[in-house]
Design a protein around this motif. Structure first.
Motif, short mmCIF file in Angstrom:
data_model
loop_
_atom_site.label_atom_id
_atom_site.label_comp_id
_atom_site.label_asym_id
_atom_site.label_seq_id
_atom_site.Cartn_x
_atom_site.Cartn_y
_atom_site.Cartn_z
N PRO A 3 127.59 -24.85 38.11
CA PRO A 3 128.29 -24.79 39.07
C PRO A 3 129.88 -24.74 38.80
N ARG A 4 130.72 -23.90 39.63
CA ARG A 4 132.03 -23.80 39.22
C ARG A 4 133.02 -24.44 40.15
N ASN A 5 132.53 -25.08 41.27
CA ASN A 5 133.50 -26.07 42.09
C ASN A 5 134.69 -25.56 42.72
N PHE A 6 134.52 -24.27 43.10
CA PHE A 6 135.68 -23.62 43.85
C PHE A 6 135.89 -24.31 45.13
N THR A 7 137.03 -24.42 45.82
CA THR A 7 137.07 -25.17 46.93
C THR A 7 136.75 -24.23 48.12
N GLU A 8 136.58 -24.83 49.20
CA GLU A 8 136.23 -23.93 50.51
C GLU A 8 137.56 -22.87 50.72
N ASP A 9 138.35 -23.31 50.53
CA ASP A 9 139.75 -22.34 50.97
C ASP A 9 139.53 -21.09 49.84
N GLN A 10 139.21 -21.57 48.49
CA GLN A 10 139.18 -20.42 47.55
C GLN A 10 137.83 -19.52 47.53
N ILE A 11 137.03 -19.82 48.29
CA ILE A 11 135.77 -19.00 48.38
C ILE A 11 136.11 -18.21 49.65
N MET A 12 136.68 -18.43 50.46
CA MET A 12 137.28 -17.58 51.68
C MET A 12 138.40 -16.74 51.26
N PHE A 13 139.09 -17.29 50.18
CA PHE A 13 140.25 -16.35 49.81
C PHE A 13 139.46 -15.11 48.92
N ARG A 14 138.34 -15.75 48.08
CA ARG A 14 137.61 -14.71 47.32
C ARG A 14 136.83 -13.48 48.16
N ASP A 15 136.32 -14.21 49.24
CA ASP A 15 135.76 -13.14 50.19
C ASP A 15 136.79 -12.15 50.89
N ALA A 16 137.90 -12.80 51.43
CA ALA A 16 138.85 -11.75 51.71
C ALA A 16 139.53 -10.84 50.67
N TYR A 17 139.74 -11.26 49.58
CA TYR A 17 140.31 -10.30 48.38
C TYR A 17 139.45 -9.37 48.05
N ARG A 40 152.53 2.84 43.21
CA ARG A 40 153.23 1.67 43.65
C ARG A 40 152.89 0.93 44.88
N GLU A 41 152.39 1.68 46.13
CA GLU A 41 151.95 1.24 47.17
C GLU A 41 150.80 0.08 47.23
N ILE A 42 149.82 0.00 46.16
CA ILE A 42 149.02 -0.84 46.08
C ILE A 42 149.91 -2.23 45.75
N TYR A 43 150.79 -2.35 45.15
CA TYR A 43 151.58 -3.68 45.02
C TYR A 43 152.10 -4.34 46.34
N THR A 44 152.78 -3.20 47.19
CA THR A 44 153.09 -3.47 48.62
C THR A 44 151.99 -3.84 49.40
N LYS A 45 150.82 -3.32 49.35
CA LYS A 45 149.71 -3.50 50.08
C LYS A 45 149.15 -4.84 49.91
N ALA A 46 149.07 -5.27 48.64
CA ALA A 46 148.62 -6.51 48.24
C ALA A 46 149.65 -7.63 48.64
N GLY A 47 150.73 -7.32 48.61
CA GLY A 47 151.92 -8.41 48.98
C GLY A 47 151.98 -8.57 50.47
N GLU A 48 151.75 -7.62 51.18
CA GLU A 48 151.62 -7.81 52.66
C GLU A 48 150.36 -8.69 53.09
N MET A 49 149.22 -8.48 52.22
CA MET A 49 148.17 -9.51 52.37
C MET A 49 148.16 -10.85 51.83
N GLY A 50 149.02 -11.10 51.01
CA GLY A 50 149.21 -12.29 50.41
C GLY A 50 148.51 -12.53 49.36
N PHE A 51 148.11 -11.28 48.61
CA PHE A 51 147.19 -11.28 47.36
C PHE A 51 147.91 -11.06 46.18
N LEU A 52 149.11 -10.94 46.09
CA LEU A 52 150.07 -10.67 44.98
C LEU A 52 150.43 -11.57 43.98
#
Length: 390
Positions: A3-17, A40-52
């Motif tokens: 088992p890798r013991n990611f937190t619940e927030d991190q599991i949700m983050f993985r699903d969203a990403y 270049r737009e992929i950086y701004t799209k990731a930034g908008e979603m909080g994934f950068l």
């Protein structure tokens, strides 16, 4: 697998990403590889979603959570859609921390928000034609002119070299009296005398823009110097452990994906009327690789935990980088072999993974350099057997 013991927030983050990648990245990977650069737009799209860049403080636009496991999730999921060419982690976790570790408040306020949003893409320029793993051999220089520095020299094999808007450039600041005095200079797109060469064609990582850079009497303002202009070499060394951890996370994630596609293929491919997976040789080969990958993953996860606790050593990071890159190399090589002729065809993922993987034993320090670092620990006076360590 353990088992890798990611937190619940991190599991949700993985699903969203993962959903973000499926929508915005995966459909574009093939086009990016053909054009030799990501949009270049992929950086701004990731930034908008909080994934950068998730780790900077909220006032800069980040989550303010420095747990490296968020970046580990980003690395793993990016590899899972064959998008390792998109060097988002180079921007967000390899170069970005230079601004917070060594930058002043004015520099952080000026650059970080645009880095988090994806408007400002980052790169770091250390490697030169005659200075790769041996940073002491660099020839780029910066001369103090009182109210500014004048930067001269060239760099090569710079990832994000075309897309980058802000480049952390390493240059010697007192080459005659102190060859180890190095400064880190923030060179911005459009500065006079800053030029880029062509987007270099490579064996693999086709969508990653990699370029030469030339600095001809570039006037760098004093406010664009990170920290002490004589301690850049020390600053670079401080970042190398994290760079190698980033690499290890990516290499083992790629190995996991290569294993997955190889397993699926051998279960479908028929040889002498049976699936290739029914052959004992295939079973033994994949059993060996499954074991190596799982053991490597456990070590990487332990290194991530050590990094979060501020205890990751240069030696342990080197071990992780060395071993995971070698395991990946074995996995993709065996994957191609088990695919047979299909493995040599570009339309099969394992073919691309094979060529992409070759660089992993070179960048962030070659395997030979990693062995040198580990050997220094092995033969140091303070070395203790593992069983004796607290």
């Amino acid at each position: 697998m353990l088992p890798r013991n990611f937190t619940e927030d991190q599991i949700m983050f993985r699903d969203a990403y993962r959903k973000f990648l499926e929508k915005e990245v995966a459909p574009n990977v093939e086009r990016w590889r053909e054009q030799g650069i990501v949009d270049r737009e992929i950086y701004t799209k990731a930034g908008e979603m909080g994934f950068l860049m998730v780790w900077p403080e909220e006032k800069y636009g980040g989550m303010g959570d420095e747990d490296f496991r968020f970046e580990q999730i980003i690395i793993e999921e990016t590899a899972n859609v064959y998008a390792g060419d998109w060097t988002n982690t180079l921007h967000s976790r390899l170069v970005g921390p230079y601004l917070t570790r060594f930058g002043n408040e004015e520099q952080k306020d000026r650059f970080l928000p645009k880095c988090v949003s994806g408007e400002c893409i980052l790169a770091v320029a250390m490697t030169e034609p005659d200075a790769g793993s041996d940073l002491a051999g660099m020839k780029a220089t910066a001369k103090d002119m009182g109210d500014h520095w004048v930067l001269n020299g060239s760099k090569t094999y710079i990832s994000n070299g075309i897309n980058a808007d802000l480049v952390v450039v390493a240059a010697k600041t007192d080459p005659e009296n102190n060859p180890h005095a190095v400064g880190l200079f923030l060179v911005e797109r459009g500065m006079e005398g800053f030029e880029r060469g062509r987007n270099l064609k490579k064996m693999g990582m086709k969508a990653q823009d990699t370029a030469e850079m030339f600095f001809n009497d570039v006037q760098v303002p004093k406010e664009n110097v990170l920290g002490d202009p004589s301690k850049g070499f020390i600053y670079l060394m401080q970042g190398l452990a994290e760079e190698r951890l980033i690499g290890a996370c990516g290499f083992i994630a790629a190995a996991q994906k290569a294993f997955e596609v190889t397993r699926e293929f051998v279960m479908e491919r028929k040889v002498f009327g049976k699936p290739l997976s029914a052959m004992q040789n295939t079973q033994f080969k994949l059993a060996e690789l499954r074991t190596e990958i799982d053991v490597a993953q456990a070590h990487v996860d332990a290194c991530v935990a050590a990094f979060n606790d501020g205890k990751l050593t240069a030696e342990d990071a080197a071990k992780a980088k060395l071993y995971t890159s070698e395991v990946l190399g074995r996995m993709v090589d065996e994957g191609v072999q088990l695919h047979g002729g299909a493995g040599y065809m570009d339309e099969y993922p394992i073919s691309r993974m094979y060529t992409d993987a070759r660089i992993t034993r070179i960048f962030a320090g070659t395997s030979e350099i990693m062995k040198l670092i580990v050997s220094r620990e092995v033969f140091s006076e303070g070395f203790t057997p593992y069983i004796d360590r607290s």
